[in-house]
Scaffold this motif. Structure first.
Motif, short mmCIF file in Angstrom:
data_model
loop_
_atom_site.label_atom_id
_atom_site.label_comp_id
_atom_site.label_asym_id
_atom_site.label_seq_id
_atom_site.Cartn_x
_atom_site.Cartn_y
_atom_site.Cartn_z
N ALA A 120 0.83 -1.20 0.00
CA ALA A 120 0.00 0.00 0.00
C ALA A 120 0.86 1.25 0.00
O ALA A 120 0.58 2.23 -0.70
N ARG A 121 1.90 1.24 0.78
CA ARG A 121 2.80 2.39 0.86
C ARG A 121 3.50 2.62 -0.48
O ARG A 121 3.67 3.76 -0.93
N ARG A 122 3.87 1.55 -1.15
CA ARG A 122 4.59 1.68 -2.42
C ARG A 122 3.67 2.08 -3.57
O ARG A 122 4.05 2.86 -4.44
N VAL A 123 2.45 1.55 -3.57
CA VAL A 123 1.49 1.94 -4.60
C VAL A 123 1.17 3.43 -4.50
O VAL A 123 0.93 4.10 -5.52
N ALA A 124 1.18 3.98 -3.29
CA ALA A 124 0.86 5.40 -3.10
C ALA A 124 1.89 6.33 -3.74
O ALA A 124 1.62 7.52 -3.91
N CYS A 125 3.05 5.81 -4.10
CA CYS A 125 4.08 6.62 -4.76
C CYS A 125 3.78 6.69 -6.25
O CYS A 125 3.79 5.67 -6.94
N ASN A 126 3.52 7.87 -6.75
CA ASN A 126 3.25 8.06 -8.18
C ASN A 126 4.57 8.08 -8.93
O ASN A 126 5.22 9.11 -9.05
N THR A 127 4.96 6.90 -9.43
CA THR A 127 6.25 6.77 -10.11
C THR A 127 6.06 6.50 -11.60
O THR A 127 6.81 5.73 -12.21
N LEU A 133 11.51 12.75 -12.22
CA LEU A 133 12.76 12.29 -11.61
C LEU A 133 12.71 12.35 -10.09
O LEU A 133 13.22 11.45 -9.41
N GLU A 134 12.08 13.36 -9.54
CA GLU A 134 12.03 13.49 -8.08
C GLU A 134 11.27 12.31 -7.46
O GLU A 134 11.70 11.74 -6.46
N ALA A 135 10.15 11.93 -8.07
CA ALA A 135 9.36 10.81 -7.55
C ALA A 135 10.11 9.49 -7.71
O ALA A 135 10.08 8.63 -6.82
N LEU A 136 10.78 9.32 -8.84
CA LEU A 136 11.52 8.08 -9.08
C LEU A 136 12.69 7.95 -8.12
O LEU A 136 12.94 6.87 -7.56
N GLU A 137 13.41 9.04 -7.93
CA GLU A 137 14.52 9.02 -6.98
C GLU A 137 14.01 8.78 -5.56
O GLU A 137 14.61 8.04 -4.78
N GLY A 138 12.87 9.39 -5.23
CA GLY A 138 12.30 9.24 -3.90
C GLY A 138 11.90 7.81 -3.62
O GLY A 138 12.06 7.32 -2.49
N GLY A 160 15.32 8.25 -15.35
CA GLY A 160 15.31 7.93 -13.93
C GLY A 160 16.53 7.15 -13.49
O GLY A 160 17.16 6.42 -14.27
N PRO A 161 16.88 7.25 -12.21
CA PRO A 161 18.07 6.60 -11.67
C PRO A 161 17.89 5.09 -11.52
O PRO A 161 16.79 4.55 -11.70
N LEU A 162 18.97 4.43 -11.18
CA LEU A 162 18.95 2.99 -10.94
C LEU A 162 19.60 2.71 -9.59
O LEU A 162 20.53 3.41 -9.17
N HIS A 200 11.58 -3.24 -11.33
CA HIS A 200 11.52 -1.82 -11.72
C HIS A 200 10.48 -1.10 -10.86
O HIS A 200 9.39 -1.62 -10.60
N GLY A 201 10.87 0.09 -10.43
CA GLY A 201 10.02 0.89 -9.55
C GLY A 201 9.09 1.83 -10.28
O GLY A 201 8.22 2.44 -9.66
N ASP A 202 9.26 1.97 -11.59
CA ASP A 202 8.37 2.86 -12.34
C ASP A 202 7.13 2.10 -12.79
O ASP A 202 7.11 0.87 -12.87
N VAL A 203 6.09 2.85 -13.08
CA VAL A 203 4.82 2.31 -13.57
C VAL A 203 4.37 3.14 -14.77
O VAL A 203 4.96 4.20 -15.06
N VAL A 204 3.33 2.68 -15.44
CA VAL A 204 2.73 3.50 -16.50
C VAL A 204 1.83 4.55 -15.85
O VAL A 204 1.50 4.48 -14.67
N ASN A 205 1.42 5.53 -16.64
CA ASN A 205 0.59 6.61 -16.11
C ASN A 205 -0.70 6.06 -15.51
O ASN A 205 -1.20 5.01 -15.90
N GLY A 206 -1.25 6.79 -14.56
CA GLY A 206 -2.37 6.29 -13.79
C GLY A 206 -3.67 6.12 -14.54
O GLY A 206 -4.49 5.28 -14.19
#
Length: 470
Positions: free
Chosen positions: A25-32, A40-45, A73-75, A94-100
């Motif tokens: 739940a905590r990870r899904v809440a991150c808009n990546t 980049l800020e969200a991906l780095e975060g 985005g960083p790795l 991978h921590g990124d997702v497609v748009n919501g």
């Protein structure tokens, strides 16, 4: 009760007590989302604030590296070295997702909040890939705890934040960091199982080449009544060019785009694999594709030529005019052995030979195909481990029908590659209402814990020297 059985019992209890749910739940809440221009800020975060603390608590040394391809985005590379002389397993996610696609989710659901309805856990990234790498890392944590902090092997975690936009920089980083990423085996979690109730292992993925066919016949459109019959219609020309390449039943008609014959080993592996049949799966067409092949062979063991999009004129408001241009965006999905690097010249030659010399061809993206040898000893080891953990016979796919950046691991890093997916075909990844099935996640957690445990059993895993050293 054996130590392995106790591990599985404790891991199941950890899931049932809600720990996995709270983490996800905590990870899904991150808009990546990365496909609308990398935030980049969200991906780095996500890496620095969510993944790093979890791994550091397990004894990893974490390094967030800038993407070698500027603007992406960083790795994260995290290493847990018990002894440099021990073998090493590499895991990837991978921590990124497609748009919501926020407005398209049905009432009561939203992409950036985990919503539970029965066995379905909704939210962007639940299936692709936050849920999957959360399962993998949680299973690893359970094994580290069960073994009092000593696995008997080293672990490297590689987490990128650009997979949904083609993994820019992943190849370059793996070349630059080849020594830091040196390992003996890749175990990663992505993609769907063949069915929700069937644990699955796949050994690589089909490749993909996207290419565009374009024809501009003149500078503007002309009235279809005044000029129809004397002006070539580029939409008709493009349609016939495509029809010369793939027939009305989806059979590829260009020899240079075909794969080599399906091997006996691949046929045997796919003999008992059924495609579709789930509640939300589409009905397959038994007459579509290469004749003489089973559905599993057509999907996993053969090439397909698809038209992804076509446009001519103004489809949203047609007018009585012959369009001046037409475009078709096409894709070849292919298995190892295909001459995919020659696609542009193969298509160009075919079109020229069939009277379509004015149609332009341009390759826009390409991902290689990979497949671990089915006789590799890691294959039977993984299947046996999963069978012991969940009392099910897993399905073995020679490769995923879709595409993943597996060539980075198999070709650049030279690793045997095992992929163990924890979503299912109707999970709605990349679409509204994406979800993870709780029973699949729970079972996935158990079988991953079993795999990580068995890697450390002395003499049980086929490490290069055939020992698990402690």
């Amino acid at each position: 009760m054996s130590a392995r059985a106790r591990l599985l019992t404790d891991t199941a209890r950890w899931f049932d007590d809600g720990h996995f749910q709270r983490t996800l739940a905590r990870r899904v809440a991150c808009n990546t989302a990365s496909d609308a221009g990398p935030a980049l800020e969200a991906l780095e975060g996500y890496l620095a604030q969510e993944i790093n603390p979890a791994l550091e608590g397990l004894g990893f040394t974490c390094t967030v590296l800038p993407n070698p391809v500027a603007g992406n985005g960083p790795l994260l590379v995290a290493r847990r070295i018990e002894d440099p002389s021990l073998p090493t397993v590499l895991t990837y996610g991978h921590g990124d997702v497609v748009n919501g696609q926020d407005a398209q989710w049905r009432d009561g659901l939203q992409p950036w909040a985990l919503t539970i309805e029965g066995d379905r856990w909704y939210g962007r990234g639940t299936a692709d890939n936050k849920g999957q790498h959360t399962i993998s890392l949680a299973a690893l944590a359970q094994v580290i705890q069960a073994r009092q902090g000593r696995l008997g092997y080293n672990v490297t975690v590689l987490l990128e934040t650009g997979e949904e936009v083609g993994s820019p920089g992943l190849r370059e980083l793996c070349m630059q960091e080849r020594e830091r990423l040196r390992a003996d085996l890749l175990i990663a979690c992505d993609g769907p199982r063949v069915h929700a109730d069937k644990p699955t292992v796949f050994l690589g993925s089909r490749g993909g080449v996207n290419f565009t066919l374009r024809l501009q016949s003149r500078a503007r459109a002309y009235h279809s009544g005044n000029w129809g019959g004397v002006l070539a219609n580029p939409a008709i020309v493009i349609s016939n060019a495509i029809a010369s390449m793939v027939d009305g039943r989806g059979r590829i008609r260009v020899p240079g785009l075909l794969p080599p014959p399906i091997s006996a080993a691949v046929r045997t592996a796919l003999a008992d694999v059924t495609i579709g049949g789930g509640d939300d799966d589409p009905v397959t067409d038994p007459l579509w594709g290469e004749p003489g092949l089973s559905e599993a062979e057509r999907l996993v063991g053969w090439n397909t030529l698809e038209v992804l999009a076509m446009v001519a004129g103004a489809p949203e408001r047609p007018i009585n005019a012959i369009p001046h241009t037409a475009v078709a965006h096409c894709q070849l999905r292919f298995v190892p052995g295909t001459r995919w690097k020659e696609l542009e010249s193969v298509v160009r030659s075919h079109l020229d030979d069939n009277g379509f010399g004015d149609v332009e061809v341009k390759v826009t993206m390409a991902v290689p195909a990979t497949r671990l040898d089915l006789a590799n000893p890691w294959v039977d080891w993984a299947l046996n481990s999963i069978r012991r953990s969940v009392d099910k016979t897993p399905t073995l796919l020679p490769n995923l029908a879709g595409s993943l950046p597996n060539d980075v691991f198999s070709d650049i890093l030279g690793l045997p590659t095992l992929w163990v997916p924890h979503s299912y075909p109707a999970c709605a990844q990349h679409a509204p209402n994406e979800h993870l099935l709780a029973p699949v996640a729970r079972e996935g957690l158990l079988l991953m814990a079993g795999l990580y445990w068995d890697l450390g059993e002395p003499g049980a895993a086929p490490w290069p020297d055939n020992t698990a050293r402690h």
